[in-house]
Design a protein around this motif. Structure first.
Motif, PDB file in Angstrom:
ATOM      1  N   ASN A   9    -130.178  84.287 -51.180  1.00  0.00           N
ATOM      2  CA  ASN A   9    -130.284  85.395 -49.822  1.00  0.00           C
ATOM      3  C   ASN A   9    -129.778  86.894 -50.108  1.00  0.00           C
ATOM      4  O   ASN A   9    -128.366  87.273 -50.547  1.00  0.00           O
ATOM      5  CB  ASN A   9    -128.823  84.881 -48.849  1.00  0.00           C
ATOM      6  N   TRP A  11    -130.726  89.028 -47.599  1.00  0.00           N
ATOM      7  CA  TRP A  11    -130.540  90.124 -46.910  1.00  0.00           C
ATOM      8  C   TRP A  11    -129.254  90.787 -45.930  1.00  0.00           C
ATOM      9  O   TRP A  11    -128.682  91.828 -45.800  1.00  0.00           O
ATOM     10  CB  TRP A  11    -130.400  89.264 -44.640  1.00  0.00           C
ATOM     11  N   ARG A  24    -133.058  95.220 -33.068  1.00  0.00           N
ATOM     12  CA  ARG A  24    -133.643  94.084 -32.174  1.00  0.00           C
ATOM     13  C   ARG A  24    -132.913  95.134 -30.806  1.00  0.00           C
ATOM     14  O   ARG A  24    -133.519  93.433 -29.894  1.00  0.00           O
ATOM     15  CB  ARG A  24    -131.851  93.254 -32.521  1.00  0.00           C
ATOM     16  N   GLY A  52    -127.771  80.794 -38.686  1.00  0.00           N
ATOM     17  CA  GLY A  52    -128.566  82.004 -39.581  1.00  0.00           C
ATOM     18  C   GLY A  52    -127.778  83.444 -38.250  1.00  0.00           C
ATOM     19  O   GLY A  52    -128.805  83.943 -38.413  1.00  0.00           O
ATOM     20  N   CYS A  53    -126.799  83.284 -37.843  1.00  0.00           N
ATOM     21  CA  CYS A  53    -126.800  84.031 -36.763  1.00  0.00           C
ATOM     22  C   CYS A  53    -127.004  85.414 -37.005  1.00  0.00           C
ATOM     23  O   CYS A  53    -126.892  86.002 -36.205  1.00  0.00           O
ATOM     24  CB  CYS A  53    -126.000  83.224 -35.644  1.00  0.00           C
ATOM     25  N   ASP A  76    -123.364  81.876 -40.262  1.00  0.00           N
ATOM     26  CA  ASP A  76    -123.781  82.082 -40.867  1.00  0.00           C
ATOM     27  C   ASP A  76    -123.415  82.469 -42.788  1.00  0.00           C
ATOM     28  O   ASP A  76    -122.121  81.989 -42.632  1.00  0.00           O
ATOM     29  CB  ASP A  76    -124.170  83.857 -40.036  1.00  0.00           C
ATOM     30  N   CYS A  77    -124.102  82.117 -43.815  1.00  0.00           N
ATOM     31  CA  CYS A  77    -123.591  82.288 -44.791  1.00  0.00           C
ATOM     32  C   CYS A  77    -122.868  83.672 -45.308  1.00  0.00           C
ATOM     33  O   CYS A  77    -121.970  82.964 -46.305  1.00  0.00           O
ATOM     34  CB  CYS A  77    -124.386  81.368 -45.312  1.00  0.00           C
ATOM     35  N   LEU A  81    -120.827  89.993 -42.230  1.00  0.00           N
ATOM     36  CA  LEU A  81    -121.451  89.523 -41.173  1.00  0.00           C
ATOM     37  C   LEU A  81    -120.420  88.585 -40.102  1.00  0.00           C
ATOM     38  O   LEU A  81    -120.667  89.568 -38.666  1.00  0.00           O
ATOM     39  CB  LEU A  81    -123.076  89.083 -41.659  1.00  0.00           C
ATOM     40  N   ASN A 104    -123.246  77.301 -44.325  1.00  0.00           N
ATOM     41  CA  ASN A 104    -124.397  77.081 -44.515  1.00  0.00           C
ATOM     42  C   ASN A 104    -125.251  75.887 -43.952  1.00  0.00           C
ATOM     43  O   ASN A 104    -124.716  75.277 -43.562  1.00  0.00           O
ATOM     44  CB  ASN A 104    -123.800  76.258 -45.629  1.00  0.00           C
ATOM     45  N   CYS A 105    -126.296  76.252 -43.913  1.00  0.00           N
ATOM     46  CA  CYS A 105    -127.234  76.316 -42.844  1.00  0.00           C
ATOM     47  C   CYS A 105    -128.170  74.579 -43.453  1.00  0.00           C
ATOM     48  O   CYS A 105    -128.348  73.660 -42.214  1.00  0.00           O
ATOM     49  CB  CYS A 105    -129.137  76.511 -42.027  1.00  0.00           C
ATOM     50  N   GLN A 121    -132.562  82.479 -34.956  1.00  0.00           N
ATOM     51  CA  GLN A 121    -134.035  83.183 -35.472  1.00  0.00           C
ATOM     52  C   GLN A 121    -134.490  83.882 -36.743  1.00  0.00           C
ATOM     53  O   GLN A 121    -133.131  84.099 -37.283  1.00  0.00           O
ATOM     54  CB  GLN A 121    -133.824  84.665 -34.452  1.00  0.00           C
ATOM     55  N   THR A 122    -135.559  84.468 -37.340  1.00  0.00           N
ATOM     56  CA  THR A 122    -135.741  84.638 -38.246  1.00  0.00           C
ATOM     57  C   THR A 122    -134.577  83.941 -39.787  1.00  0.00           C
ATOM     58  O   THR A 122    -133.835  84.534 -40.350  1.00  0.00           O
ATOM     59  CB  THR A 122    -135.480  85.838 -38.585  1.00  0.00           C
TER      60      THR A 122
HETATM   61  C1  LIG Z   1    -132.618  87.474 -41.104  1.00  0.00           C
HETATM   62  S1  LIG Z   1    -131.533  87.265 -40.851  1.00  0.00           S
HETATM   63  C2  LIG Z   1    -131.410  86.946 -39.243  1.00  0.00           C
HETATM   64  C3  LIG Z   1    -129.162  87.397 -37.845  1.00  0.00           C
HETATM   65  C4  LIG Z   1    -130.273  86.584 -36.992  1.00  0.00           C
HETATM   66  N1  LIG Z   1    -130.364  85.250 -36.238  1.00  0.00           N
HETATM   67  C5  LIG Z   1    -130.892  87.776 -35.881  1.00  0.00           C
HETATM   68  O1  LIG Z   1    -131.853  87.508 -35.677  1.00  0.00           O
HETATM   69  O2  LIG Z   1    -130.299  89.039 -35.593  1.00  0.00           O
HETATM   70  C6  LIG Z   1    -131.393  86.144 -41.591  1.00  0.00           C
HETATM   71  C7  LIG Z   1    -129.795  85.584 -41.246  1.00  0.00           C
HETATM   72  O3  LIG Z   1    -129.729  84.359 -42.051  1.00  0.00           O
HETATM   73  C8  LIG Z   1    -128.531  84.045 -42.550  1.00  0.00           C
HETATM   74  N2  LIG Z   1    -128.441  83.338 -44.455  1.00  0.00           N
HETATM   75  C9  LIG Z   1    -129.984  83.082 -45.053  1.00  0.00           C
HETATM   76  N3  LIG Z   1    -129.114  81.678 -45.866  1.00  0.00           N
HETATM   77  C10 LIG Z   1    -128.499  81.011 -45.480  1.00  0.00           C
HETATM   78  C11 LIG Z   1    -128.159  79.935 -44.981  1.00  0.00           C
HETATM   79  N4  LIG Z   1    -128.373  78.781 -46.088  1.00  0.00           N
HETATM   80  N5  LIG Z   1    -126.896  79.501 -44.186  1.00  0.00           N
HETATM   81  C12 LIG Z   1    -126.916  79.688 -43.258  1.00  0.00           C
HETATM   82  N6  LIG Z   1    -127.056  81.690 -42.670  1.00  0.00           N
HETATM   83  C13 LIG Z   1    -128.281  82.032 -43.766  1.00  0.00           C
HETATM   84  C14 LIG Z   1    -128.471  85.558 -43.327  1.00  0.00           C
HETATM   85  O4  LIG Z   1    -126.770  85.824 -44.021  1.00  0.00           O
HETATM   86  C15 LIG Z   1    -128.951  86.375 -42.220  1.00  0.00           C
HETATM   87  O5  LIG Z   1    -127.874  87.093 -41.362  1.00  0.00           O
END
Ligand SMILES: C[S@@+](CC[C@H](N)C(=O)[O-])C[C@H]1O[C@@H](n2cnc3c(N)ncnc32)[C@H](O)[C@@H]1O
Length: 324
Positions: A9, A11, A24, A52-53, A76-77, A81, A104-105, A121-122
């Motif tokens: 990750n 991001w 957003r 993944g909020c 969220d991981c 954040l 972790n998702c 989302q994303t």
């Molecule tokens: C593009 S961001 C989207 C955040 C939020 N959903 C939004 O639309 O504003 C992707 C998010 O997924 C989280 N993420 C990535 N891999 C993950 C995992 N394996 N488990 C949980 N969260 C994860 C990242 O930390 C990041 O906050």
């Protein structure tokens, strides 16, 4: 084969908070959010999980539809954040509960069948194993509840032309070259386990295979364009983002970008012998476009319209019984 479930990750590593919030603000039209909330059946008192909020965007966006006496659980991981999301949520989570959990998702720290609606989302576009995340989202959802994925099909987005005054006179070889390089990069990203930029278009299939029923979906109903003098709040914000990220990079940053790009290029079946030539052509085209873009903003002559959206909201229902 043993699956690698480590979190890859990028991001959350950089300080993207300002950009996340700014982008957003205008991501979905409020009228469409309200319609989607009604189709999903959101109502006050519900428990909603957002996987993944990030900073909790889906929470504050849909809160008015379920938040009164309701519960939001953001997962969220990224620990940092989650702390920031908790601080921001004080502003929007009145008359209900907003909780943020680091997790972790692929192994969501929420009990089986305990949530009315689970959304993301994303997120899937950043995952090596998106199907596994969808199965986890289904696991925590109550039988009869809804699973929602808002994801992009960025591959289609990158392939389309739209219109931009920045490269209005570009030659056809450069246009095709830039798109070929983008496709190689996207493929490399996927091969390295950083996720699929075309995931939005695959979500209905993945949902069906994971056992969801009544699958349906919508496209984001926004037309993205820039027209001078950019004085609408949304256009102002987009101009601000362009200007803020247009600064000259240091030599060290340039070298780091090149090394990163090379990894994706090679993993995406780019030709190692052509790398230096391809990379300098690409960066030169980018530099020229960026210069034109900034000059046109100053002169009030920048126009662009990228057309309709490849951002999807897809949802399905968890069956009440195993076989329906
Ligand atoms: C593009 S961001 C989207 C955040 C939020 N959903 C939004 O639309 O504003 C992707 C998010 O997924 C989280 N993420 C990535 N891999 C993950 C995992 N394996 N488990 C949980 N969260 C994860 C990242 O930390 C990041 O906050």
């Amino acid at each position: 084969m043993e699956q690698n479930l480590t979190v890859k990750n990028k991001w959350a590593e950089k300080d993207h908070k300002w950009q996340i919030i700014e982008e957003r603000k205008y991501m979905w039209n409020q009228s469409q959010i309200d319609r989607l909330a009604s189709v999903m059946g959101l109502s006050p008192g519900m428990t909603v999980a957002d996987i993944g909020c990030g900073l909790g965007y889906l929470g504050w966006t849909y809160w008015k539809h379920f938040g009164k006496h309701g519960t939001y659980i953001g997962v969220d991981c990224s620990d940092s954040l989650m702390s920031e999301a908790r601080e921001i949520s004080v502003e929007w989570s009145t008359s209900g509960n907003a909780n943020f959990i680091t997790g972790n998702c692929y192994d969501i720290p929420i009990d089986d069948g305990s949530v009315d609606l689970t959304m993301c989302q994303t997120l899937l576009m950043h995952l090596e194993f998106p199907e596994k995340a969808i199965r986890e989202m289904i696991r925590i959802t109550k039988p009869g509840g809804i699973v929602v994925c808002k994801e992009l099909d960025s591959i289609s987005r990158y392939l389309r032309l739209g219109f931009s005054s920045v490269n209005e006179d570009a030659n056809i070889d450069d246009i095709i070259f830039q798109r070929r390089m983008k496709l190689i990069w996207i493929h490399g990203r996927k091969m390295l386990g950083f996720g699929d930029y075309g995931i939005g278009a695959r979500v209905p299939k993945m949902m069906q295979e994971a056992g969801l029923k009544e699958i349906s979906g919508f496209c984001r109903d926004k037309l993205e364009f820039l027209v001078p003098p950019y004085d609408e709040p949304e256009q102002k914000s987009r101009i601000e983002i362009i200007e803020r990220f247009a600064g000259e990079s240091t030599e060290e940053e340039k070298q780091e970008s090149k090394e990163n790009y090379k990894k994706y290029y090679l993993a995406g079946s780019g030709d190692p012998i052509s790398f230096e030539k391809d990379y300098s052509r690409l960066t030169e085209l980018f530099r020229t476009e960026q210069e034109n873009r900034l000059k046109q903003i100053t002169d009030d002559t920048l126009f662009s319209c990228s057309g309709g959206s490849n951002f999807f909201c897809i949802f399905g229902r968890k069956p009440c019984f195993k076989n329906n």
